[in-house]
Design a protein around this motif. Structure first.
Motif, PDB file in Angstrom:
ATOM      1  N   SER A 163      11.280  41.668 -42.368  1.00  0.00           N
ATOM      2  CA  SER A 163      11.655  42.168 -43.721  1.00  0.00           C
ATOM      3  C   SER A 163      10.773  42.344 -44.759  1.00  0.00           C
ATOM      4  N   TYR A 164      11.127  43.167 -45.738  1.00  0.00           N
ATOM      5  CA  TYR A 164       9.809  43.803 -46.667  1.00  0.00           C
ATOM      6  C   TYR A 164       9.111  42.415 -47.454  1.00  0.00           C
ATOM      7  N   LYS A 165      10.168  41.479 -47.834  1.00  0.00           N
ATOM      8  CA  LYS A 165       9.752  40.364 -48.381  1.00  0.00           C
ATOM      9  C   LYS A 165       8.376  39.430 -47.389  1.00  0.00           C
ATOM     10  N   LYS A 166       8.732  39.414 -45.989  1.00  0.00           N
ATOM     11  CA  LYS A 166       7.811  38.730 -45.289  1.00  0.00           C
ATOM     12  C   LYS A 166       6.575  39.718 -45.213  1.00  0.00           C
ATOM     13  N   ARG A 167       6.823  41.106 -44.942  1.00  0.00           N
ATOM     14  CA  ARG A 167       5.529  42.216 -44.831  1.00  0.00           C
ATOM     15  C   ARG A 167       4.798  42.041 -46.120  1.00  0.00           C
ATOM     16  N   LEU A 168       5.399  41.942 -47.337  1.00  0.00           N
ATOM     17  CA  LEU A 168       4.626  41.962 -48.557  1.00  0.00           C
ATOM     18  C   LEU A 168       3.699  40.621 -48.516  1.00  0.00           C
ATOM     19  N   SER A 169       4.421  39.587 -48.308  1.00  0.00           N
ATOM     20  CA  SER A 169       3.604  38.321 -48.361  1.00  0.00           C
ATOM     21  C   SER A 169       2.446  38.131 -47.457  1.00  0.00           C
ATOM     22  N   LEU A 170       2.673  38.880 -46.200  1.00  0.00           N
ATOM     23  CA  LEU A 170       1.631  38.941 -45.233  1.00  0.00           C
ATOM     24  C   LEU A 170       0.356  39.727 -45.724  1.00  0.00           C
ATOM     25  N   PHE A 171       0.745  40.945 -46.364  1.00  0.00           N
ATOM     26  CA  PHE A 171      -0.047  41.634 -46.733  1.00  0.00           C
ATOM     27  C   PHE A 171      -1.084  41.173 -48.111  1.00  0.00           C
ATOM     28  N   ILE A 172      -0.389  40.360 -48.918  1.00  0.00           N
ATOM     29  CA  ILE A 172      -1.049  39.763 -50.158  1.00  0.00           C
ATOM     30  C   ILE A 172      -1.909  38.513 -49.670  1.00  0.00           C
ATOM     31  N   LEU A 173      -1.269  37.977 -48.407  1.00  0.00           N
ATOM     32  CA  LEU A 173      -2.088  36.790 -48.153  1.00  0.00           C
ATOM     33  C   LEU A 173      -3.654  37.430 -47.168  1.00  0.00           C
ATOM     34  N   LEU A 174      -3.183  38.644 -46.665  1.00  0.00           N
ATOM     35  CA  LEU A 174      -4.391  39.228 -45.844  1.00  0.00           C
ATOM     36  C   LEU A 174      -5.448  39.718 -46.705  1.00  0.00           C
ATOM     37  N   ASP A 175      -4.972  40.067 -47.821  1.00  0.00           N
ATOM     38  CA  ASP A 175      -5.971  40.865 -48.840  1.00  0.00           C
ATOM     39  C   ASP A 175      -6.532  39.662 -49.593  1.00  0.00           C
ATOM     40  N   LEU A 176      -5.692  38.584 -49.953  1.00  0.00           N
ATOM     41  CA  LEU A 176      -6.581  37.450 -50.625  1.00  0.00           C
ATOM     42  C   LEU A 176      -7.841  36.995 -49.689  1.00  0.00           C
ATOM     43  N   VAL A 177      -7.535  36.978 -48.657  1.00  0.00           N
ATOM     44  CA  VAL A 177      -8.619  36.475 -47.729  1.00  0.00           C
ATOM     45  C   VAL A 177      -9.544  37.391 -47.501  1.00  0.00           C
ATOM     46  N   MET A 184     -21.618  42.952 -56.977  1.00  0.00           N
ATOM     47  CA  MET A 184     -20.262  43.582 -57.336  1.00  0.00           C
ATOM     48  C   MET A 184     -20.393  44.837 -56.578  1.00  0.00           C
ATOM     49  N   THR A 185     -21.628  45.321 -56.324  1.00  0.00           N
ATOM     50  CA  THR A 185     -21.669  46.751 -55.683  1.00  0.00           C
ATOM     51  C   THR A 185     -21.542  46.467 -54.162  1.00  0.00           C
ATOM     52  N   VAL A 186     -22.054  45.505 -53.750  1.00  0.00           N
ATOM     53  CA  VAL A 186     -22.049  45.304 -52.327  1.00  0.00           C
ATOM     54  C   VAL A 186     -20.424  44.744 -52.038  1.00  0.00           C
ATOM     55  N   THR A 187     -20.032  43.998 -52.912  1.00  0.00           N
ATOM     56  CA  THR A 187     -18.734  43.513 -52.803  1.00  0.00           C
ATOM     57  C   THR A 187     -17.757  44.745 -52.586  1.00  0.00           C
ATOM     58  N   TRP A 188     -17.724  45.608 -53.612  1.00  0.00           N
ATOM     59  CA  TRP A 188     -17.056  46.962 -53.559  1.00  0.00           C
ATOM     60  C   TRP A 188     -17.073  47.553 -52.121  1.00  0.00           C
ATOM     61  N   LEU A 189     -18.115  47.925 -51.626  1.00  0.00           N
ATOM     62  CA  LEU A 189     -18.056  48.461 -50.499  1.00  0.00           C
ATOM     63  C   LEU A 189     -17.870  47.674 -49.175  1.00  0.00           C
ATOM     64  N   LEU A 190     -18.046  46.307 -49.390  1.00  0.00           N
ATOM     65  CA  LEU A 190     -17.347  45.629 -48.214  1.00  0.00           C
ATOM     66  C   LEU A 190     -15.853  45.579 -48.451  1.00  0.00           C
ATOM     67  N   GLN A 191     -15.279  45.455 -49.494  1.00  0.00           N
ATOM     68  CA  GLN A 191     -13.786  45.522 -49.761  1.00  0.00           C
ATOM     69  C   GLN A 191     -13.386  46.876 -49.101  1.00  0.00           C
ATOM     70  N   ILE A 192     -13.792  48.076 -49.574  1.00  0.00           N
ATOM     71  CA  ILE A 192     -13.125  49.184 -48.881  1.00  0.00           C
ATOM     72  C   ILE A 192     -13.371  49.101 -47.491  1.00  0.00           C
ATOM     73  N   LEU A 193     -14.616  48.750 -46.838  1.00  0.00           N
ATOM     74  CA  LEU A 193     -14.487  48.622 -45.374  1.00  0.00           C
ATOM     75  C   LEU A 193     -13.630  47.562 -44.843  1.00  0.00           C
ATOM     76  N   MET A 194     -13.319  46.331 -45.308  1.00  0.00           N
ATOM     77  CA  MET A 194     -12.619  45.588 -44.657  1.00  0.00           C
ATOM     78  C   MET A 194     -11.068  45.737 -44.944  1.00  0.00           C
ATOM     79  N   ILE A 195     -10.781  46.081 -46.200  1.00  0.00           N
ATOM     80  CA  ILE A 195      -9.236  46.350 -46.317  1.00  0.00           C
ATOM     81  C   ILE A 195      -9.020  47.782 -45.939  1.00  0.00           C
ATOM     82  N   GLY A 196      -9.748  48.760 -45.992  1.00  0.00           N
ATOM     83  CA  GLY A 196      -9.251  50.086 -45.261  1.00  0.00           C
ATOM     84  C   GLY A 196      -9.269  49.970 -43.739  1.00  0.00           C
ATOM     85  N   GLY A 197     -10.121  49.149 -43.304  1.00  0.00           N
ATOM     86  CA  GLY A 197     -10.309  48.821 -41.790  1.00  0.00           C
ATOM     87  C   GLY A 197      -9.080  48.355 -41.315  1.00  0.00           C
ATOM     88  N   SER A 198      -8.794  47.148 -41.934  1.00  0.00           N
ATOM     89  CA  SER A 198      -7.579  46.407 -41.562  1.00  0.00           C
ATOM     90  C   SER A 198      -6.208  47.120 -41.402  1.00  0.00           C
TER      91      SER A 198
END
Length: 609
Positions: A2-16, A102-116
């Motif tokens: 369901s959309y709610k389960k999918r949304l919760s899963l993605f938010i939890l993944l992005d939080l981590v 924060m610059t390194v954080t930004w690069l890692l976010q793009i790599l990890m979130i985009g990769g996932s």
């Protein structure tokens, strides 16, 4: 899911992932992590800002199996804005923003979130790529439509086609790769591409192709053993009515040498809306399609008149089922147009505004053997319906004629030419507007050559063609019906409307196309020439030399110049046909139908467009 389960899963993944990126950046920059109040505030703000901006840009609604550049840009925006927000907070609170962290954080976010996100698409593509039952597919057309087809075939798990090459006539695209698929060459290289690349399927994916271009391309495809399909209408693809996995077979009508005639919707709506309309021969191929086309313009009543009860019942049930939500009344009358009294009673009872006269005998060989039946049905039947229409105040009467009425060499064509004269004669003495519509062969109609060829192919052949040089004009059933309806709206009275039917088609080429379309080769199914049948011509005409007028009254529609009418002679045939020998009757009909001279008419001619 369901959309709610999918949304919760993605938010939890992005939080981590966001927290992990922030934590890892401290380790990479400082070799240690100090859990301070500033660290905790920055982490919470970073997570909240990223999730907030992701929601704002609807990132959580994206289908990642189809992700592309647009989705990557959204991730980039969300990370930039969330990092900027944290830097501002750090500046305000501590006066010392952690720019390197924060610059390194930004690069890692793009790599990890985009990769996932993209890992799922890669997994799906690879899983689909290695399916054992893929059929190697050649896409003709490397434009936007062809690229859309290739993309959906690459991404779709429900389609067992694997695009391996494009064909395109643009030389600037040759040897390039599009979506990792090479552009092999132009359409002249279709045969070579199929052989070299072991192609099993060909998809024609150029919606802008003209009929002639489709014909040319299909001729190249037919030289191969690959199964050829054509892209559905681009509008259907874009609206989701069909997918590229629902490729349809190339139809004979795709190979006609012209574009279909379009209707003047505004004029037809004005002419047909809330009107009572009678269609004779309503159970036939043309008559039934006229009824289907008419309902689009919301008449009040459609009277379905025919001699065969089964065919009338079938079209009545179809219309009632398809248009049960409308207020249109469908009325059936089982009647023979040869019955003058019955025609008069029907016209008197319903008082139709418009009559479309489609009832007729049309089989050339049968009418050659039974000329008296052609007289009874095509000539007397037309006169009966026309007189009943006139005497009961019908506004417009439209008779369906044929190109075989031009310089006729057979009884069927002669009977239709004489019927045209009757209709034009009625126009001179009646307030009803009488017109005739003349067109060539109709693809798929009962008794036409297409169903006949298909049955022969199903039996394994041979396919019988009368002569290698036999040519005919063709149109589709819906197109023929539209022409009839449009003619009724254009009528001023007395016209013979003629459709510009493009280039004629050789019957033997039609047979070859049907054989290859059915999945057979020309070596599998023989074509046998049987000789021209009695009354047939090698070619048909739409106007004879005395009738030709160059101007169009509507795009692709012409009217012929009126010829002399021999109404007394026609009446003599009607009165005496039953006393004549068949050969003498045929001779009289053909002699009269071919006796033409231009008649100067008092009414304005031609009508204005």
């Amino acid at each position: 899911m369901s959309y709610k389960k999918r949304l919760s899963l993605f938010i939890l993944l992005d939080l981590v992932l966001v927290f992990s990126a922030f934590l890892l950046s401290h380790l990479l920059v400082n070799d240690t992590v100090a859990i301070t109040q500033a660290f905790i505030l920055s982490s919470i703000l970073l997570i909240a800002m990223y999730i907030g901006f992701s929601g704002l840009y609807k990132l959580y609604k994206k289908a990642w199996e189809y992700a592309g550049v647009i989705e990557l840009l959204i991730i980039l925006k969300a990370t930039v804005l969330s990092i900027t927000a944290v830097l501002l907070m750090q500046t305000v609170v501590t006066g010392q923003p952690l720019l390197r962290v924060m610059t390194v954080t930004w690069l890692l976010q793009i790599l990890m979130i985009g990769g996932s996100r993209f890992v799922w698409r890669i997994y799906r593509n690879q899983k689909h790529h290695y399916r054992y039952d893929h059929k190697r597919t050649l896409i003709i057309g490397a434009g936007s439509a062809g690229t859309m087809v290739a993309r959906q075939l690459l991404n779709g798990s429900d389609c067992a086609l694997k695009p391996v090459a494009f064909i395109d006539d643009n030389p600037h695209k040759h040897k390039l790769d599009i979506l990792g698929i090479p552009v092999y060459g132009g359409t002249e290289e279709i045969v070579d591409a199929v052989e070299e690349l072991d192609i099993l399927k060909i998809i024609i994916a150029i919606p802008s192709l003209s009929k002639k271009q489709v014909n040319r391309i299909y001729a190249e495809c037919a030289k191969t053993e690959a199964d050829t399909k054509i892209l559905p209408m681009i509008e259907d693809l874009m609206t989701g009515k069909v997918s590229v996995s629902q490729m349809r077979e190339v139809q004979v009508e795709d190979l006609l040498g012209r574009k279909p005639v379009e209707l003047n919707i505004e004029l037809l709506s004005e002419t047909l809306e809330s009107k009572t309309i009678l269609v004779t021969g309503a159970g036939g191929s043309i008559g039934s399609e006229i009824c289907r086309q008419l309902v689009k313009f919301n008449p009040s009543e459609i009277i379905l008149l025919g001699h065969g009860e089964n065919s009338i019942y079938n079209i009545e049930m179809e219309l009632i089922h398809e248009y049960e939500d409308t207020e249109i009344r469908f009325i059936t009358e089982i009647a023979d147009v040869q019955d003058a009294q019955k025609m008069m009673e029907i016209m008197y009872e319903y008082k139709p505004d418009i009559v479309y006269h489609a009832a007729a005998h049309k089989h050339v060989p049968l009418m050659e053997r039974n000329p008296e039946e052609a007289v009874k049905n095509n000539i007397i039947g037309t006169r009966n319906v026309a007189q009943a229409a006139s005497w009961n105040g019908v506004d417009t009467f439209v008779m369906i004629s044929t190109d075989k009425a031009v310089n006729p060499t057979n009884v069927m064509g002669a009977s239709k030419k004489l019927a045209e004269m009757i209709v034009q004669g009625m126009d001179q003495v009646s307030n009803t507007k009488f017109v005739a519509v003349r067109f060539g062969n109709v693809l798929g109609s009962r008794g036409s050559v297409i169903p006949h060829f298909k049955k022969q192919i199903e039996r394994g052949g041979p396919v019988t063609v009368t002569h290698p040089d036999m040519i005919r004009y063709f149109m589709t059933i819906p197109e023929a019906s539209r022409l009839v309806i449009q003619a009724g709206a254009l009528a001023e009275g007395g016209e013979i409307f003629v459709l510009d039917m493009g280039d004629p088609v050789k019957i033997v080429d039609l047979a070859k196309n049907l054989i290859t379309m059915s999945g057979n080769s020309l070596e599998d199914i023989d074509i046998v020439f049987t000789g021209i049948r009695p009354g047939e011509k090698l070619f048909e005409e739409l106007l004879n030399k005395d009738e030709v007028r160059s101007e169009q009254v509507y795009p692709k529609i012409y009217i012929g110049q009126r010829a002399e009418l021999y109404l007394d002679e026609i009446e003599a045939i009607i009165e005496n046909y039953s006393l004549m020998e068949k050969e003498y009757l045929k001779q009289k009909m053909l002699e009269l139908a071919n006796r033409t001279s231009v008649y100067q008419r008092k009414k304005s001619w031609p009508i204005s467009s």
